[in-house]
Design an enzyme around this catalytic site. Structure first.
Site, PDB file in Angstrom:
ATOM      1  N   LYS B  66       0.873  -1.173   0.000  1.00 23.31           N
ATOM      2  CA  LYS B  66       0.000   0.000   0.000  1.00 23.31           C
ATOM      3  C   LYS B  66       0.916   1.231   0.000  1.00 23.31           C
ATOM      4  CE  LYS B  66      -3.689   2.454   0.948  1.00 23.31           C
ATOM      5  NZ  LYS B  66      -4.423   2.784  -0.253  1.00 23.31           N
ATOM      6  N   ASN B  92     -12.926   3.323  -5.816  1.00 22.29           N
ATOM      7  CA  ASN B  92     -12.436   3.552  -4.460  1.00 22.29           C
ATOM      8  C   ASN B  92     -12.037   4.997  -4.259  1.00 22.29           C
ATOM      9  OD1 ASN B  92      -9.377   4.001  -3.668  1.00 22.29           O
ATOM     10  ND2 ASN B  92      -9.406   2.911  -5.621  1.00 22.29           N
ATOM     11  N   CYS B 151      -2.201   9.143  -7.327  1.00 26.47           N
ATOM     12  CA  CYS B 151      -3.439   8.817  -6.626  1.00 26.47           C
ATOM     13  C   CYS B 151      -4.478   9.921  -6.870  1.00 26.47           C
ATOM     14  CB  CYS B 151      -3.206   8.662  -5.130  1.00 26.47           C
ATOM     15  SG  CYS B 151      -4.752   8.400  -4.249  1.00 26.47           S
ATOM     16  N   GLY B 266      -4.176  -2.736 -14.674  1.00 28.63           N
ATOM     17  CA  GLY B 266      -5.531  -2.266 -14.967  1.00 28.63           C
ATOM     18  C   GLY B 266      -6.391  -3.358 -15.563  1.00 28.63           C
ATOM     19  N   GLY B 267      -7.292  -3.899 -14.733  1.00 23.50           N
ATOM     20  CA  GLY B 267      -8.326  -4.802 -15.241  1.00 23.50           C
ATOM     21  C   GLY B 267      -7.879  -6.204 -15.579  1.00 23.50           C
ATOM     22  N   GLY B 288      -4.653  -6.164  -9.227  1.00 25.97           N
ATOM     23  CA  GLY B 288      -5.215  -5.600  -7.996  1.00 25.97           C
ATOM     24  C   GLY B 288      -6.592  -6.147  -7.704  1.00 25.97           C
TER      25      GLY B 288
END
Lengths: 285, 328
Positions: B66, B92, B151, B266-267, B288
């Site tokens: 994280k 999120n 972020c 991503g995905g 993720g």
């Protein structure tokens, strides 16, 4: 029989169809789930969204004909806003999440349900399921509270007790109802006398659960202890964020729990000692 | 080896399974070798050493923590993560909740002790904060750092820095002068020209480019007319953003070729998705949402087997051979 479970998606908006004061500072809400779904299992939880305020995990006290029963006590900003909601207002739910309590089939055991405060909500649904099981087995419910006015579901449990469906052991700190003292003391007295194998199902403050766990370990006749760690901090509720994870196993309370059995609890070194805050830092329980 | 297996009297499916099991899929990200190209993306299962260890044991090549900042931070109010079932995605607005590097150091030490290949994701509001975090952790035996310049869920820092070429260049350059550990830069897709930002990072001396972070997104409940996320705005990950990630990796590869390793994010839910990222130009990937939602043990095994099966079918003997395959 409806097979569908609620999809894991954004909060599903449910109308409040009833709201009643359950005991001091605690209300029962009945929510109408707008899609036909399979029943919730005892020990599972939902993430409850109070629009514009907060979202938090909450135990399921009942689910019948698509009506979801939850119990809410005033604990913070989120629950305070929630208690102001009235019949006709909407709340969002995500779930049903987590692994449930597991009751053995075809084995004669004493079911000992032990809880306090908020913890009584999943134990209410477990009680409902146990008394409907075909095989007659002994059900004992131990509930502890500061005083009589804080005993959750008192009338409901007492009624089932009077009907002979279970044995209700109420304990209050001030002796205003039932046994005067902690449920742990009453439980240990009971264990010394009871015959046959017993299983614990426990939900409540973690310190209390740890004390009960230590008691249960002393008795061979306690063949399993299942405890709910659902009152830890959670963000997602379905395993992504890991803010609810326990050390050293890396189990996520929301997915791998919230109900853990004796073997699992023995491996969780955090149990009853540390919990994680929303920053990920650990705090002593 | 293939011949020996073929001679044994076993079914074709069994033969393929054995060949796949024996196939090696290590990959290099610059000078770092990892046992396979699958890594845990930052922000998922990354708050504690125990979940990171579990993800690695489940079969990943490495894990990224994280994002860790200079001080403990509560992040944004809940709801801060939920799924969007119909597009197999997540939104999120966790907002960089983290315990701060001084506390998290103990978790990293546990990871090092258990020989978990760890990349530490770090963030700051400016160069001074980035430096403070890096200085506080650079003595640890980790694989490297991933700089979260992207972020979208904070008022300051994060993607604000990640959209400013000068800031990216100067932060990367300053941090590079402080450590010999590899520095990866994670880019935001929320820019008009990702190549420009990547170029600044490369010129600053970064060792790999990670693309992409989440896309700016939002969900409103029409019953109560309220944005659902506690922070109102958030970032989208999961299947919906995969074609966007593929496009960015493809563009980056076209521009940089072998000059800088690319890590696709991503995905990714399936082995095919990994292959697609490799063909676009990635040398490794980060997963993720998919790992978090499922049991890591199951999904990683399935993805790994699928990659190996693809390699066998298309006659590839290493991951490196697949990289950039769509550009030939």
């Amino acid at each position: 029989m409806i097979k569908q479970t609620l999809p894991n998606t954004k909060p599903i908006m449910c109308k409040i169809v009833d709201k009643e004061e359950e005991c001091e500072d605690t209300y029962t809400f009945l929510l109408e789930v707008p899609v036909e779904v399979k029943s919730a299992k005892p020990g599972q939880f939902i993430m409850l969204w109070v629009p514009g305020v907060d979202e938090f995990p909450i135990g399921i006290a009942g689910f019948e004909n698509n009506i979801l029963e939850i119990g809410i006590a005033k604990m913070g900003e989120g629950t305070e806003a929630l208690l102001k909601k009235e019949i006709g207002d909407y709340l969002g739910i995500r779930g049903f999440y987590g692994k449930p309590f597991k009751t053995p089939k075809k084995v004669k055991v004493n079911h000992l349900l032990i809880g306090g405060g908020f913890g009584m909500t999943p134990l209410k649904l477990l009680t409902t399921n146990l008394i409907h099981q075909e095989e007659k087995q002994e059900i004992h419910v131990f509930e502890g509270a500061r005083n009589k006015s804080r005993l959750m579901y008192l009338k409901w449990f007492q009624h089932l007790h009077d009907e002979g469906k279970l044995i209700f052991h109420a304990c209050t700190d001030d002796g205003s109802y039932g046994y005067k003292g902690f449920p742990t003391v009453d439980l240990e007295k009971f264990l010394q006398e009871v015959e046959g194998p017993s299983i614990f199902y426990v939900a409540g403050p973690e310190r209390m659960m740890k004390a009960i766990f230590d008691i249960g370990k002393k008795y061979d006749k306690v063949i399993d202890m299942q405890m709910s760690l659902a009152d830890r901090y959670m963000r997602c509720g379905f395993g992504v964020c890991s803010y609810c994870a326990v050390d050293p196993t890396g189990w996520r309370i929301c997915v791998d729990g919230p109900i853990f059995n004796t073997k699992q609890l023995e491996q969780i070194t955090d149990f009853g000692v540390y919990k994680r805050l929303e920053t990920g830092e650990k705090e002593r329980i | 080896m293939n011949l020996v297996i073929k001679r044994a009297k076993v079914s074709k499916t069994f033969q393929v399974a054995i060949i796949c099991l024996l196939m090696s899929i290590e990959t290099f990200i610059g000078s770092i070798e990892i046992r396979n190209p699958l890594m845990l993306a930052s922000g998922v299962l990354g708050t504690t050493y125990s979940t990171l260890q579990r993800a690695y044991k489940a079969g990943l090549g490495a894990v990224i923590t994280k994002s860790i900042g200079p001080r403990s931070r509560s992040g944004n109010p809940n709801p801060s993560v939920f799924a969007l079932h119909e597009i197999r995605s997540l939104i999120n607005s966790v907002g960089l909740a983290n315990p701060g590097y001084q506390t998290f150091r103990q978790d990293i030490e546990q990871l090092v002790k258990s020989e978990t290949p760890t990349v530490v994701s770090i963030f700051g509001e400016n160069q001074t904060e980035f430096s403070e975090v890096l200085d506080g952790l650079k003595d640890l035996n980790i694989l490297g750092f991933e700089l979260n310049l992207s972020c979208p869920n904070t008022e300051k820092g994060g993607s604000q820095i990640g959209t400013d070429t000068e800031a990216v260049y100067s932060i990367v350059k300053a941090l590079k002068s402080k450590t010999n550990l590899p520095l990866w830069v994670k880019l935001t897709p929320n820019v008009s020209d990702i190549i420009e930002i990547a170029d600044a990072a490369v010129k600053g001396g970064c060792d790999a480019i990670v693309a992409i972070n989440t896309l700016k997104a939002m969900v409103i409940d029409i019953q109560t007319k309220q944005p659902i996320l506690g922070f109102k705005r958030g970032g989208l990950s999961g299947s919906a953003i995969k074609p966007i990630g593929i496009r960015y990796i493809y563009d980056l590869y076209e521009n940089f070729r072998e000059k800088i390793p690319l890590i696709g994010v991503g995905g990714i839910y399936k082995g095919e998705d990994v292959v697609e990222y490799l063909l676009a130009g990635a040398t490794a990937v980060e997963i993720g949402s998919a790992i978090g939602v499922a049991y890591p043990e199951n999904i990683i095994r399935t993805i790994t087997m699928k990659i190996k099966k693809y390699m066998k079918e298309h006659d590839y003997s290493s991951i490196g051979e697949i990289t950039g395959g769509a550009h030939r």
